[in-house]
Every structure is written in C-alpha cells, then in structure tokens.
Design an enzyme around this catalytic site. Structure first.
Site, PDB file in Angstrom:
ATOM      1  CG  ASP A  49       1.267   8.081   2.944  1.00  0.00           C
ATOM      2  OD1 ASP A  49       0.127   8.554   2.765  1.00  0.00           O
ATOM      3  OD2 ASP A  49       1.468   6.867   3.188  1.00  0.00           O
ATOM      4  CG  ASN A  94      -5.456   6.076   4.902  1.00  0.00           C
ATOM      5  OD1 ASN A  94      -5.329   5.728   6.072  1.00  0.00           O
ATOM      6  ND2 ASN A  94      -5.909   5.256   3.964  1.00  0.00           N
ATOM      7  CG  ASP A 314       3.080  -2.349   2.513  1.00  0.00           C
ATOM      8  OD1 ASP A 314       2.147  -2.825   3.195  1.00  0.00           O
ATOM      9  OD2 ASP A 314       3.647  -1.285   2.791  1.00  0.00           O
ATOM     10  CD  GLU A 342      -2.830   2.030   2.555  1.00  0.00           C
ATOM     11  OE1 GLU A 342      -2.954   0.987   3.233  1.00  0.00           O
ATOM     12  OE2 GLU A 342      -1.726   2.582   2.377  1.00  0.00           O
ATOM     13  CG  HIS A 386      -1.011   3.320  -2.234  1.00  0.00           C
ATOM     14  ND1 HIS A 386       0.306   3.308  -1.909  1.00  0.00           N
ATOM     15  CD2 HIS A 386      -1.644   2.790  -1.142  1.00  0.00           C
ATOM     16  CE1 HIS A 386       0.473   2.826  -0.687  1.00  0.00           C
ATOM     17  NE2 HIS A 386      -0.712   2.508  -0.203  1.00  0.00           N
ATOM     18  NE  ARG A 387       1.705  -0.680  -0.426  1.00  0.00           N
ATOM     19  CZ  ARG A 387       2.772   0.027  -0.817  1.00  0.00           C
ATOM     20  NH1 ARG A 387       3.240  -0.091  -2.033  1.00  0.00           N
ATOM     21  NH2 ARG A 387       3.370   0.857   0.026  1.00  0.00           N
ATOM     22  CE  LYS A 412      -1.828   5.708   2.538  1.00  0.00           C
ATOM     23  NZ  LYS A 412      -0.684   5.108   3.176  1.00  0.00           N
TER      24      LYS A 412
HETATM   25  O1  LIG Z   1       6.474   1.057   9.462  1.00  0.00           O
HETATM   26  C1  LIG Z   1       6.215   1.220   8.263  1.00  0.00           C
HETATM   27  O2  LIG Z   1       6.823   2.049   7.567  1.00  0.00           O
HETATM   28  C2  LIG Z   1       5.173   0.387   7.648  1.00  0.00           C
HETATM   29  C3  LIG Z   1       4.781  -0.785   8.255  1.00  0.00           C
HETATM   30  C4  LIG Z   1       3.786  -1.709   7.659  1.00  0.00           C
HETATM   31  O3  LIG Z   1       2.593  -1.600   8.386  1.00  0.00           O
HETATM   32  P1  LIG Z   1       2.144  -2.656   9.541  1.00  0.00           P
HETATM   33  O4  LIG Z   1       3.205  -2.738  10.556  1.00  0.00           O
HETATM   34  O5  LIG Z   1       0.886  -2.038  10.036  1.00  0.00           O
HETATM   35  O6  LIG Z   1       1.931  -3.981   8.846  1.00  0.00           O
HETATM   36  C5  LIG Z   1       3.517  -1.384   6.187  1.00  0.00           C
HETATM   37  O7  LIG Z   1       2.371  -2.056   5.750  1.00  0.00           O
HETATM   38  C6  LIG Z   1       3.356   0.100   5.979  1.00  0.00           C
HETATM   39  O8  LIG Z   1       3.091   0.401   4.619  1.00  0.00           O
HETATM   40  C7  LIG Z   1       4.608   0.836   6.367  1.00  0.00           C
HETATM   41  C1  LIG Z   2      -0.207   0.073   4.567  1.00  0.00           C
HETATM   42  C2  LIG Z   2       0.315   1.099   3.900  1.00  0.00           C
HETATM   43  O1  LIG Z   2       0.405   2.373   4.349  1.00  0.00           O
HETATM   44  P1  LIG Z   2       0.442   3.049   5.802  1.00  0.00           P
HETATM   45  O2  LIG Z   2       1.839   3.570   5.948  1.00  0.00           O
HETATM   46  O3  LIG Z   2      -0.566   4.126   5.763  1.00  0.00           O
HETATM   47  O4  LIG Z   2       0.139   1.987   6.842  1.00  0.00           O
HETATM   48  C3  LIG Z   2       0.845   0.913   2.519  1.00  0.00           C
HETATM   49  O5  LIG Z   2       1.547   1.824   2.023  1.00  0.00           O
HETATM   50  O6  LIG Z   2       0.596  -0.136   1.884  1.00  0.00           O
END
Ligand SMILES: O=C(O)C1=C[C@@H](OP(=O)(O)O)[C@@H](O)[C@H](O)C1
Ligand SMILES: C=C(OP(=O)(O)O)C(=O)O
Length: 426
Positions: A49, A94, A314, A342, A386-387, A412
């Site tokens: 990422d 992704n 998460d 994901e 990944h999770r 990821k």
């Molecule tokens: O802003 C961020 O860094 C994130 C927000 C969350 O997503 P959502 O806001 O879509 O739930 C989380 O699931 C993602 O892994 C990272």
């Molecule tokens: C939802 C996740 O990732 P993303 O930042 O791509 O939304 C995650 O890391 O669980």
C-alpha cells in the site's frame, strides 16, 4: 497456489516491534509532498500500500530519498498542489489510503491523471467522494462503472465552499476532502450526510493535518470548517507510530494462549483508534497493561462479548478469530462496510469460520460466532485479503493445525507477518 500450514503452537511469548502504521505512513507521505519544507520520516511502513503511494509521488515529480530498508524517507515538499505537464496514469493497487486521498488532491491540482488499480479496487465504491468533489466543480469521470474506479481526473485549481459528503460507507472519503480543503481558494464547510463510520480515522487525519500546521474545526463529526488559501508546513521530523491493526494479531495471541506479548511502537497515547482493540480484549477477559511506549497482554480466560465495532473495523476482524477460543458466543456489530473492503469480509469470515467448525450467523452488518468444542483443520481461503490471512493464523494456537492459502497476500500491509508470528511460538 502457495499455501502455508501452521502447526499447533503450544505457547507464545515475546516482544514485537511493530512496523509503521499504514494509515499514518500514507497520510504523512502525501502531506509531506504537499508541504513547504523537507520531512524526514522514520519507521515508514514498507508494504504494497505504501509503495503504491510512493510510486504515485514519483510519477507526480515529488523528490524523495528512501533508505535501503525503505523505512526512512526524506521527502522534499512541493509547497502546494501537484502539477504535471503530461497526461499520466497512476496504478494504486488496492490501497484505499492512496486512491481516496489522491483523488481529492489531484482533482485540485494542475494534472490530467488516470487512476487505476487491482480488479478489487474497481469494486470498491468511490461515488460519495466524487459527488463531494464535484460540488467543488472538480472534473472527474468514471472510466468503467459509475461510482467506481478507474477514474480520469482533469485537475484544476478549485474554489472551496460548502459541500455535503456521505459518510456512511467509508471515512476515507471525508479524510480525502479534509486534506485538500486548506489548499483550495476560499473557505470550506463540509457537512456529513448519514452516520459517519470509522470516526477514529478522522481523528488521525485531523491530528496529522495539525502537525503540518493546519487546524480544522470539528463540529461533532457532523460538520467541519476549514480556512482556505493555506499551506501545509513540514514539521521537520516524523516518527510513524507502530501499526495498531497489525498489533491486534499479537495481542490476541497472548490473550488466547499463554505467556505474555508486548508490542512496542505504540502505547496508550497512540493516535490510532485501533489501539482500543485492547479494550475489547480486556472486556473478553484478557489482562492488558498500557504504557507510554508499549501495550502488553497476558493470558486469561476469554469470554465472548457482544459489541459495536464500527470504530475499529480492521482490528475487529481479529475478534472474529479470537472468538473461536472464547466461552460463549461473540457478536461483532455494526460493520456493514466490511463488505466493501479487500473482499466482502462478512461473507468471507462467515465461510472460513464455519470451515474450522464454528457456528456462524451472518447478518447484514453483523456476525454472531459460536465456537466449536474442537477446532477442525481446514484450508483457509484468504480472498486476496491480508487480514483474512493474518487473523486465521490464530487458529494454530489450538491443538489443530491451519493451512493458509496465498499467505503472501499479507504484503498489502505486513509482508513478513508469518515469520514474526512464528517467532513468538515458544
Ligand atoms: O483512513 C484510513 O487510514 C483507513 C480507514 C478505514 O477505512 P473506512 O473508513 O473505509 O472504514 C480502515 O478500514 C482502513 O484500513 C484505513
Ligand atoms: C480496509 C483496509 O484497507 P484500505 O486502506 O485499502 O481501505 C485494511 O487495511 O483493512
């Protein structure tokens, strides 16, 4: 397909220095790129990422140097938004934390950019963000399906103003508009439609913007006021906190199995909401020690609990596999947006938990998990998530092995997860 079988682990013990937070790494990189001055970042996450964000910055002409281990990065800020003379395409895999904030920043930059990604990215909604940016007169077009990437962005300097944004699917859309708002001409008001999800991620965004010299007024997560015509200013040095979501697997392992596990790189003052995963573990019966620079969990008997996990979607996935070791049912509520991450995580989790013997009820936005008296060996599909791979490693803390399909999907956010996890078996 590659698989990894984890043999039963009798005991866990030790200390893990966490890799840097994904959420903070990608935010700091973008803010550092837009800021005036140079930012020296330490403990940057080295994972797919973050590579997507770094590659995008390279293509956009941002100068930075990375140490050989890729965890130290010195970014020379542009002192404003991006500009690029030619049309370019950026592949963002992704990575939600690259796709969403870059969409907003590029819409207000002098660029002609196409944003692409992995197939799953084209199934993850972005319409609420595009709708919001269009209220600021951004020019963004969908190249395939309406409401989803890939996107073509004809960026241009934008005027601020009042916009409404739907916050009910992802907080990343609000994060994206918040981060660009101070760089627009004129002040902005951002009004939230619906109930904002994943609120602690907005706290991360606001805390980081403040460290880069920009204040936002948060009116109870319903409305946000931001002055325009500002510039981000580099804070100079930045140490990225350890990743609190990645910590969840290790903390859960200690709570499930025995010995004690300490995670360092985060502590009780961490900015990431996912540290509150430890509160959920505590409510399940674990002993948690909170220090300024670590969190430690020791074994206790776990009981299933019924809780709302909207704030920590998460880390909540880790509760789902910890539930296999708890007494009584566990209910994970208010996680509808698991379906647009994901993979459809509610469906995937239900399917794979059943394979190891759990009884699972999958609701529209919840899971109820009743643990089996004896776990079964299964080959766990990971859905390029990944999770899913990381949570199901916990099954090996029983007297049953577990086979993880495509273990490399942890790249990821945590490329060497399995070697770190296996080192704790002692
Ligand atoms: O802003 C961020 O860094 C994130 C927000 C969350 O997503 P959502 O806001 O879509 O739930 C989380 O699931 C993602 O892994 C990272
Ligand atoms: C939802 C996740 O990732 P993303 O930042 O791509 O939304 C995650 O890391 O669980």
């Amino acid at each position: 397909m590659k698989t990894l079988t984890l043999e039963p682990i009798a005991k866990v013990n030790g200390e893990v220095h966490l890799p840097g937070s994904k959420s903070i790494s990608n935010r700091v990189l973008l803010l550092a790129a837009l800021a005036e001055g140079t930012t020296q970042i330490s403990n940057l996450l080295d994972s797919d990422d973050v590579r997507h964000m770094l590659n995008a910055l390279t293509s956009l002409g941002v100068n930075y140097t990375l140490s050989p281990c890729r965890t130290e990065c010195k970014v020379q800020g542009l002192g404003g938004l991006f500009s690029h003379p030619h049309a370019i395409t950026l592949f963002l895999g992704n990575a939600g934390t690259a796709m969403r904030p870059l969409t907003a920043a590029l819409a207000a930059s002098s660029v002609d950019v196409t944003l692409t990604g992995e197939p799953r990215m084209y199934e993850r909604p972005i319409g609420h963000l595009v709708d919001a940016l269009q209220q600021w007169h951004a020019e963004i077009n969908y190249l395939q399906q309406d409401g989803f990437p890939p996107l073509r962005i004809k960026g241009q300097p934008l005027n601020g103003g009042t916009i409404k944004i739907d916050g009910s699917i992802s907080s990343q859309f609000l994060t994206a508009v918040l981060m660009v708002a101070p760089l627009l001409n004129g002040n902005s008001e951002i009004e939230i439609i619906g109930e904002l999800v994943s609120k602690p991620y907005i706290d991360i965004t606001l805390a980081l913007m403040q460290r880069f010299g920009v204040d936002v007024v948060n009116h109870g997560y319903q409305r946000f006021s931001i002055s325009g015509n500002q510039q981000y200013r580099s804070p100079g040095k930045w140490l990225v906190e350890g990743d609190a979501s990645s910590a969840s697997y290790f903390l859960a392992a200690a709570a499930i199995k025995g010995g004690s596990i300490k995670v360092t790189g985060i502590g009780k003052h961490a900015v990431q909401g996912d540290i509150h995963f430890a509160d959920a573990l505590e409510a399940m019966g674990a002993d948690v020690e909170w220090a300024d620079d670590y969190i430690k969990v020791t074994r206790n008997k776990l009981i299933g609990i019924d809780r709302d996990y909207n704030a920590i979607p998460d880390a909540a996935m880790t509760i789902a596999t910890a539930a296999l070791f708890a007494e009584g049912p566990t209910i994970i509520r208010n996680v509808y947006n698991w379906r647009v991450k994901e993979t459809d995580r509610l469906a995937a989790m239900a399917t794979e938990l059943r394979k190891v013997g759990a009884e699972v009820e999958e609701g529209h936005d919840y899971l109820k998990i009743v643990p089996p008296s004896q776990l079964k060996h299964a080959s766990i599909a990971t859905y390029n998530d990944h999770r899913m791979a990381m949570c199901f490693s916990l099954v090996a803390l029983s007297d049953t092995a577990v086979t993880i399909e495509d273990p490399d999907c942890t790249a990821k956010t945590f490329p060497d997860y399995f070697s770190v996890f296996q080192q704790l078996a002692r």
